[in-house]
Motif scaffolding. Structure first.
Motif, short mmCIF file in Angstrom:
data_model
loop_
_atom_site.label_atom_id
_atom_site.label_comp_id
_atom_site.label_asym_id
_atom_site.label_seq_id
_atom_site.Cartn_x
_atom_site.Cartn_y
_atom_site.Cartn_z
N GLY A 1 0.82 -1.21 0.00
CA GLY A 1 0.00 0.00 0.00
C GLY A 1 0.86 1.26 0.00
O GLY A 1 0.56 2.21 -0.70
N ARG A 2 1.93 1.24 0.80
CA ARG A 2 2.84 2.39 0.83
C ARG A 2 3.52 2.57 -0.52
O ARG A 2 3.63 3.69 -1.03
N ILE A 3 3.94 1.45 -1.14
CA ILE A 3 4.57 1.50 -2.47
C ILE A 3 3.58 2.02 -3.51
O ILE A 3 3.92 2.85 -4.35
N ALA A 4 2.33 1.56 -3.42
CA ALA A 4 1.31 2.01 -4.37
C ALA A 4 1.10 3.51 -4.27
O ALA A 4 1.02 4.21 -5.30
N MET A 5 1.04 4.04 -3.06
CA MET A 5 0.86 5.48 -2.88
C MET A 5 2.09 6.24 -3.38
O MET A 5 1.97 7.30 -3.98
N GLU A 6 3.27 5.68 -3.14
CA GLU A 6 4.51 6.31 -3.62
C GLU A 6 4.53 6.37 -5.14
O GLU A 6 4.94 7.35 -5.75
N PHE A 7 4.06 5.28 -5.78
CA PHE A 7 4.01 5.25 -7.24
C PHE A 7 3.01 6.25 -7.78
O PHE A 7 3.24 6.86 -8.82
N LEU A 8 1.89 6.43 -7.07
CA LEU A 8 0.92 7.43 -7.51
C LEU A 8 1.49 8.84 -7.41
O LEU A 8 1.22 9.69 -8.25
N ARG A 9 2.30 9.08 -6.39
CA ARG A 9 2.89 10.41 -6.21
C ARG A 9 4.02 10.68 -7.18
O ARG A 9 4.11 11.76 -7.75
N LYS A 10 4.92 9.71 -7.35
CA LYS A 10 6.17 9.95 -8.08
C LYS A 10 6.36 9.12 -9.33
O LYS A 10 7.33 9.33 -10.05
N GLY A 11 5.53 8.12 -9.58
CA GLY A 11 5.72 7.23 -10.73
C GLY A 11 6.39 5.93 -10.30
O GLY A 11 6.84 5.78 -9.17
N THR A 12 6.44 4.98 -11.22
CA THR A 12 6.94 3.65 -10.89
C THR A 12 8.46 3.62 -10.82
O THR A 12 9.15 4.42 -11.44
N ASN A 13 8.95 2.65 -10.06
CA ASN A 13 10.38 2.43 -9.91
C ASN A 13 10.62 0.91 -9.92
O ASN A 13 10.35 0.24 -8.92
N PRO A 14 11.11 0.35 -11.04
CA PRO A 14 11.29 -1.10 -11.16
C PRO A 14 12.23 -1.69 -10.11
O PRO A 14 12.12 -2.87 -9.78
N LYS A 15 13.15 -0.90 -9.57
CA LYS A 15 14.09 -1.41 -8.56
C LYS A 15 13.36 -1.87 -7.31
O LYS A 15 13.79 -2.81 -6.65
N ILE A 16 12.29 -1.19 -6.96
CA ILE A 16 11.52 -1.57 -5.78
C ILE A 16 10.90 -2.94 -5.98
O ILE A 16 10.88 -3.77 -5.06
N TYR A 17 10.40 -3.22 -7.20
CA TYR A 17 9.84 -4.54 -7.50
C TYR A 17 10.89 -5.62 -7.32
O TYR A 17 10.63 -6.67 -6.74
N GLU A 18 12.08 -5.36 -7.83
CA GLU A 18 13.15 -6.37 -7.78
C GLU A 18 13.58 -6.64 -6.34
O GLU A 18 13.79 -7.78 -5.94
N GLY A 19 13.71 -5.57 -5.53
CA GLY A 19 14.09 -5.75 -4.13
C GLY A 19 13.05 -6.53 -3.34
O GLY A 19 13.38 -7.44 -2.57
N ALA A 20 11.77 -6.20 -3.55
CA ALA A 20 10.70 -6.91 -2.86
C ALA A 20 10.61 -8.36 -3.33
O ALA A 20 10.34 -9.26 -2.53
N ALA A 21 10.87 -8.60 -4.61
CA ALA A 21 10.82 -9.96 -5.15
C ALA A 21 11.91 -10.83 -4.52
O ALA A 21 11.69 -12.00 -4.22
N ARG A 22 13.09 -10.26 -4.32
CA ARG A 22 14.18 -11.02 -3.67
C ARG A 22 13.83 -11.36 -2.23
O ARG A 22 14.06 -12.47 -1.78
N LYS A 23 13.25 -10.39 -1.52
CA LYS A 23 12.90 -10.63 -0.11
C LYS A 23 11.82 -11.70 0.03
O LYS A 23 11.86 -12.50 0.95
N LEU A 24 10.83 -11.66 -0.88
CA LEU A 24 9.70 -12.60 -0.78
C LEU A 24 9.93 -13.89 -1.57
O LEU A 24 9.08 -14.79 -1.53
N ASN A 25 11.03 -13.95 -2.31
CA ASN A 25 11.39 -15.12 -3.10
C ASN A 25 10.32 -15.45 -4.16
O ASN A 25 9.88 -16.59 -4.31
N VAL A 26 9.85 -14.41 -4.86
CA VAL A 26 8.91 -14.57 -5.97
C VAL A 26 9.43 -13.72 -7.14
O VAL A 26 10.42 -13.01 -7.00
N THR A 27 8.75 -13.80 -8.27
CA THR A 27 9.19 -13.03 -9.43
C THR A 27 8.81 -11.56 -9.25
O THR A 27 7.84 -11.22 -8.55
N SER A 28 9.57 -10.69 -9.89
CA SER A 28 9.26 -9.26 -9.80
C SER A 28 7.95 -8.94 -10.50
O SER A 28 7.27 -7.98 -10.15
#
Length: 199
Positions: A28-55
């Motif tokens: 939810g925090r990431i979604a609001m950040e994306f609405l304010r500033k636009g998407t950032n693919p690095k955040i997807y990759e970092g979260a994917a590594r932590k959760l062990n799923v695909t970006s």
């Protein structure tokens, strides 16, 4: 008014029950950040590594959450309607409560972001028109060519602009009929119900 989600959006949001509630809050925090500033693919990759799923799974989950929040905010859905809308997703009571709180906390900010993104359309100020008819010419003695010239004065961002349009009477009559038909459609019960829910 209930929010109708497509199968694709249900599939994207289907990722949320697989993670902990703290991760959903982070989404939810990431979604609001994306609405304010636009998407950032690095955040997807970092979260994917932590959760062990695909970006892509992370991206779809966040985008599904963004869609849910923006559409609900755009339609100003009430708390009960929001709960009923996400009930079809089959989430746990805790996740439904978390999504509701996320919506209630951010809907005013989302509406202000959406209003900034909306195009600033010109508004009507006044209209002048003129009918020009060429009665005859040396090459075509019998042909009459009427032309309607419309000078439209518009207000846009505090300044006035002018647009000049030309058409033939047949096209103008067709346009008038279409506008009258649209105005007649606004008087139907279905349209009145939609307009009442939009307000």
């Amino acid at each position: 008014m209930l929010l109708v989600l497509s199968e694709e959006h249900k599939e994207h949001l289907g990722f949320l029950p697989q993670v902990q509630s703290s991760v959903v809050s982070e989404f939810g925090r990431i979604a609001m950040e994306f609405l304010r500033k636009g998407t950032n693919p690095k955040i997807y990759e970092g979260a994917a590594r932590k959760l062990n799923v695909t970006s892509e799974a992370i991206q779809h989950g966040v985008e599904g959450l963004i869609y849910l929040l923006t559409e609900s905010s755009k339609l100003m859905i009430s708390e009960i309607d929001f709960q009923d809308s996400i009930l079809v997703l089959g989430f746990s009571e805790e996740l439904n409560t978390l999504l509701l709180q996320l919506y209630l906390d951010n809907r005013k900010e989302i509406r202000s972001i959406l209003s900034e993104l909306a195009p600033k359309l010109p508004s009507y100020h006044s209209l002048e028109w003129r009918l020009d008819v060429q009665l005859a010419s040396r090459s075509l003695r019998q042909q009459i060519k009427p032309v309607v010239t419309v000078k439209l004065h518009l207000n846009q961002n505090g300044s006035q602009t002018t647009k000049i349009l030309q058409t033939d009477p047949a096209t103008l009559l067709h346009l008038i009929q279409q506008l009258e038909q649209a105005l007649g459609e606004m008087k139907t019960n279905h349209c009145r119900r939609i307009v009442r829910n939009i307000k």
